[in-house]
Design an enzyme around this catalytic site. Structure first.
Site, PDB file in Angstrom:
ATOM      1  N   LYS A   1      -4.845  -6.581  -3.882  1.00  0.00           N
ATOM      2  CA  LYS A   1      -5.152  -5.269  -3.274  1.00  0.00           C
ATOM      3  C   LYS A   1      -6.621  -5.219  -2.895  1.00  0.00           C
ATOM      4  O   LYS A   1      -7.439  -5.937  -3.466  1.00  0.00           O
ATOM      5  CB  LYS A   1      -4.884  -4.156  -4.296  1.00  0.00           C
ATOM      6  CG  LYS A   1      -3.436  -3.846  -4.540  1.00  0.00           C
ATOM      7  CD  LYS A   1      -3.316  -2.710  -5.557  1.00  0.00           C
ATOM      8  CE  LYS A   1      -1.868  -2.391  -5.873  1.00  0.00           C
ATOM      9  NZ  LYS A   1      -1.106  -1.838  -4.757  1.00  0.00           N
TER      10      LYS A   1
ATOM     11  N   ARG B   1       9.662  -3.531  -8.000  1.00  0.00           N
ATOM     12  CA  ARG B   1      11.103  -3.704  -7.786  1.00  0.00           C
ATOM     13  C   ARG B   1      11.654  -4.905  -8.550  1.00  0.00           C
ATOM     14  O   ARG B   1      12.812  -4.941  -8.930  1.00  0.00           O
ATOM     15  CB  ARG B   1      11.392  -3.816  -6.283  1.00  0.00           C
ATOM     16  CG  ARG B   1      10.643  -4.932  -5.613  1.00  0.00           C
ATOM     17  CD  ARG B   1      10.486  -4.725  -4.116  1.00  0.00           C
ATOM     18  NE  ARG B   1       9.460  -3.724  -3.797  1.00  0.00           N
ATOM     19  CZ  ARG B   1       9.214  -3.270  -2.575  1.00  0.00           C
ATOM     20  NH1 ARG B   1       9.903  -3.718  -1.548  1.00  0.00           N
ATOM     21  NH2 ARG B   1       8.279  -2.357  -2.377  1.00  0.00           N
TER      22      ARG B   1
HETATM   23  N1  BES Z   1       1.963   0.212  -7.478  1.00  0.00           N
HETATM   24  C1  BES Z   1       2.076   0.082  -6.077  1.00  0.00           C
HETATM   25  C2  BES Z   1       2.480   1.385  -5.385  1.00  0.00           C
HETATM   26  C3  BES Z   1       1.479   2.509  -5.409  1.00  0.00           C
HETATM   27  C4  BES Z   1       0.701   2.752  -4.311  1.00  0.00           C
HETATM   28  C5  BES Z   1       1.376   3.338  -6.501  1.00  0.00           C
HETATM   29  C6  BES Z   1      -0.186   3.810  -4.315  1.00  0.00           C
HETATM   30  C7  BES Z   1       0.485   4.392  -6.511  1.00  0.00           C
HETATM   31  C8  BES Z   1      -0.305   4.626  -5.428  1.00  0.00           C
HETATM   32  C9  BES Z   1       3.116  -0.973  -5.725  1.00  0.00           C
HETATM   33  O1  BES Z   1       3.271  -1.996  -6.644  1.00  0.00           O
HETATM   34  C10 BES Z   1       2.718  -1.562  -4.425  1.00  0.00           C
HETATM   35  O2  BES Z   1       1.682  -2.137  -4.370  1.00  0.00           O
HETATM   36  N2  BES Z   1       3.568  -1.375  -3.414  1.00  0.00           N
HETATM   37  C11 BES Z   1       3.297  -1.851  -2.094  1.00  0.00           C
HETATM   38  C12 BES Z   1       4.492  -2.639  -1.651  1.00  0.00           C
HETATM   39  C13 BES Z   1       4.275  -3.386  -0.368  1.00  0.00           C
HETATM   40  C14 BES Z   1       3.393  -4.565  -0.604  1.00  0.00           C
HETATM   41  C15 BES Z   1       5.606  -3.839   0.162  1.00  0.00           C
HETATM   42  C16 BES Z   1       3.107  -0.647  -1.168  1.00  0.00           C
HETATM   43  O3  BES Z   1       3.892   0.300  -1.263  1.00  0.00           O
HETATM   44  O4  BES Z   1       2.148  -0.645  -0.401  1.00  0.00           O
HETATM   45 ZN    ZN Z   2       1.938  -3.620  -6.383  1.00  0.00          ZN
END
Ligand code: BES
Ligand code: ZN
Ligand code: ZN
Length: 507
Positions: free
Chosen positions: A287, A361
Site C-alpha cells: 500500500k 477474502r
Molecule cells: N483492508 C483493505 C480494505 C480497506 C480499505 C479497509 C480502506 C479500510 C479502509 C483490503 O485488504 C484491501 O486492501 N482491499 C483492496 C482490494 C483490491 C486490491 C482488490 C481495495 O479494496 O482497494
Molecule cells: Zn489489503
C-alpha cells in the site's frame, strides 16, 4: 461505574446534572412546537416556564444534539439541568436518544460532573420505554469511552470523572425496565471491548495477542475457546490463511469461540465470522504510506464478532452461536506470498492471486469453509474488506450482501434498533465474469469497478448452501474526527447489531 434506575420527584433528585429530553413538532409550514418530556415539563413549571421562554425567545429549538445548561439556583436539588434536543417528533427514534445521551454525558464528563441523572425519554411519546432506557444507558457508556492508555499526561483532569449514572423512571422496580438497563450495559460494554481491540496499536495487538484477549474474555464469561495454530491449519488445508500469513514473523491463529445456549438442540447454530488482519501493509502489492497506519483497524470485523460473543455470553439467549476468526498480519518479505501464486482454500477451491492486498477474502474463504463443514447456518461475516464500499457508502452505512431475504431483513431491523445502518448491495451473477481465471477456479480480484461486489462474489464460492450475509464495514469501523457523541477512533460497529440479531433469533 454505578448505574441505577431511580424513581423520584424531579425537585429532590440530588446530582451534579439532571439531563432532560425535548423534542419538537412541526405545526404548519414555518412554526414548530416544543414537545417537553414529562420530566422536562415538571422542571419547566418548577422554574417558572424557563424552558418554554427560552424556546420562544429563539435560544433553543430542540434540534437533535442541541444542548442548553440551566442553573436552577436551589429550586431543584440538582446542581445543573441540561436540556437536550432530540429533534423532530416524526424522526425521533431510539438512535436520537442514544446520540443525545452520548453528547450530554461527554459534555458533562469534560465539565466537572461526577453524578448524573438521565431523564431523556418520556412515557408520553410513542417510542417504547424499554428501548428508550436501553438506548439512554448505551449512549452514555459509548459516549464516555476514551482510549488514553498510552498517554502519560491526561490533558483534561475531568476526564473519566463520571462515577454514577442514575436513570429516572416512573416505575424503577419494573422487571422489563431493569432488563433493558442490563441489556444496554452489556451491549455498550461489549462495543467498548471491541473498540479497545481496534484502537490498540498493531505492535501490541498481534494475532497472538488477539487470541489471548479472546480466550481471556471467554474464560471470564464461560465461553468455549479453541485457538488453532499453523500445524492445525495445515491439517485442515487452510491455504488462504496460511498463504497470507507466510510473509509475517508473527504466527497466524484461527480463533473459535462457542456459546451453547441450546445444548439439546440439533441445530449447530449461527456462525459469526470476522476478518482479523492485525495489520495490512498490502504485502508484496504494498500500500502507499498515506493512511497505512489506519490498517491497524483491519481486524475490526474480528473485534465485532468477538465483541458480539461478549454480549451474547452476558445476556445468555437460548441459541447456539460460534465465532470464527482467522487472524494474521499481511506483510511483505522474502517469504511472503506473491501475485501469480495459486492458493488452495479449505473447501478445495483454488484462487489465482493477482494482488496480495486483497488478502481479506482469502482468510475469510477458509473461515467460511470451516463454518459450512461444521454445519453452521446462517453465517454472517464482518470485514473491513474493500475500499470500494467506502467509495459507495462512506462512513454512514455499512454494505450488506446477502443470499436470503429473511436474514437480510432481520439484520437491517436489528441494526435499526441499535442505531447501525446496513445497506443491501447486489450479488448478481453477471458480476461473476470479472473473477474468472484461466488457470485456477477463481481469480482473486475483479478489477477496479464494483470491487466491493466482486469481493463478495468471491466469498459466495465458500458458503455452500448456507444462508449467508457479508457485512463490509471498511467505511464505518473507524472515525477520524472527533464527534460530539464519540471520540475519534474505533466505533465498534456491528457488535450491537449482531448481538441483537442473535437475541431476536433466540426468541
Ligand atoms: N483492508 C483493505 C480494505 C480497506 C480499505 C479497509 C480502506 C479500510 C479502509 C483490503 O485488504 C484491501 O486492501 N482491499 C483492496 C482490494 C483490491 C486490491 C482488490 C481495495 O479494496 O482497494
Ligand atoms: Zn489489503
Ligand atoms: Zn485488508
Amino acid at each position: 461505574m454505578e448505574i441505577h434506575l431511580i424513581e423520584q420527584r424531579v425537585e429532590v433528585i440530588q446530582c451534579d446534572a439532571l439531563v432532560l429530553g425535548v423534542s419538537n413538532n412541526k405545526v404548519g409550514q414555518q412554526r414548530k412546537d416544543l414537545l417537553l418530556s414529562e420530566k422536562a415539563m415538571e422542571v419547566d413549571s418548577l422554574l417558572g416556564g424557563l424552558i418554554q421562554t427560552m424556546y420562544e425567545d429563539g435560544e433553543f429549538k430542540g434540534e437533535l444534539g442541541e444542548m442548553v445548561t440551566l442553573h436552577p439556583m436551589n429550586k431543584l436539588a440538582a446542581k445543573r439541568v441540561i436540556v437536550m434536543g432530540l429533534g423532530s417528533r416524526e424522526k425521533m427514534y431510539t438512535q436520537s436518544i442514544r446520540r443525545a445521551s452520548a453528547i450530554a454525558s461527554r459534555h458533562l464528563q469534560q465539565t466537572g460532573a461526577h453524578q448524573i441523572t438521565l431523564a431523556l425519554h418520556s412515557e408520553t411519546w410513542d417510542i417504547d420505554v424499554n428501548n428508550s432506557i436501553q438506548a439512554e444507558i448505551e449512549g452514555a457508556l459509548l459516549g464516555l469511552y476514551t482510549f488514553k492508555k498510552y498517554k502519560q499526561s491526561n490533558t483534561n483532569g475531568n476526564e473519566r470523572g463520571i462515577t454514577r449514572i442514575h436513570l429516572l423512571a416512573n416505575h424503577a422496580s419494573e422487571t422489563s425496565l431493569n432488563l433493558a438497563v442490563d441489556r444496554g450495559i452489556a451491549l455498550a460494554e461489549a462495543t467498548n471491548f471491541a473498540r479497545e481491540l481496534v484502537n490498540e496499536p498493531p505492535n501490541v495487538l498481534t494475532p497472538t495477542e488477539l487470541a489471548h484477549r479472546a480466550s481471556t474474555m471467554a474464560k471470564q464469561f464461560g465461553l468455549e475457546c479453541q485457538v488453532l495454530d499453523r500445524t492445525e491449519m495445515q491439517e485442515l488445508g487452510m491455504g488462504g490463511l496460511l498463504g497470507v500469513s507466510q510473509g509475517s514473523a508473527e504466527p497466524p491463529k484461527f480463533i473459535i469461540l462457542r456459546y451453547l445456549g441450546a445444548p439439546e438442540s440439533e441445530n449447530q447454530g449461527i456462525a459469526l465470522v470476522g476478518k482479523g488482519i492485525t495489520f495490512d501493509t498490502g504485502g508484496i502489492s504494498l500500500k502507499s504510506p498515506e493512511g497505512m497506519h489506519q490498517m491497524k483497524g483491519d481486524m475490526a470485523g474480528a473485534a465485532a464478532v468477538i465483541g458480539a460473543m461478549h454480549a451474547i455470553a452476558a445476556l445468555k439467549p437460548a441459541i447456539n452461536v460460534t465465532a470464527l476468526v482467522p487472524t494474521t498480519e499481511n506483510m511483505p518479505s522474502g517469504t511472503a506470498y506473491r501475485p501469480g501464486d495459486i492458493l488452495r482454500i479449505m473447501n478445495g477451491k483454488t484462487i489465482e492471486i493477482v494482488n496480495t492486498d486483497a488478502e481479506g477474502r482469502l482468510v475469510l474463504a477458509d473461515a467460511l469453509s470451516y463454518a459450512v463443514k461444521n454445519g453452521l447456518s446462517p453465517i454472517i461475516d464482518v470485514a473491513t474488506l474493500t475500499g470500494g464500499i467506502v467509495v459507495a457508502l462512506g462512513s454512514v452505512m455499512s454494505g450488506m450482501f446477502c443470499n436470503d431475504q429473511d436474514l437480510s431483513s432481520d439484520i437491517i431491523a436489528a441494526g435499526q434498533i441499535e442505531g447501525e445502518k446496513f445497506w443491501p448491495m447486489p450479488l448478481d451473477d453477471e458480476y461473476k465474469e470479472a473473477i474468472q481465471s484461466d488457470i485456477a477456479d477463481i481469480k482473486q480480484t475483479g478489477g477496479k469497478y464494483a470491487s466491493a461486489v466482486t469481493a463478495a462474489k468471491i466469498l459466495e464460492h465458500f458458503v455452500g448452501d448456507a444462508h449467508w450475509a457479508h457485512l463490509d464495514i471498511a467505511g464505518t469501523d473507524f472515525i477520524d474526527s472527533k464527534k460530539p457523541y464519540q471520540e475519534h477512533g474505533a466505533t465498534g460497529v456491528a457488535v450491537r447489531t449482531l448481538a441483537e440479531f442473535v437475541l431476536r433469533r433466540a426468541k
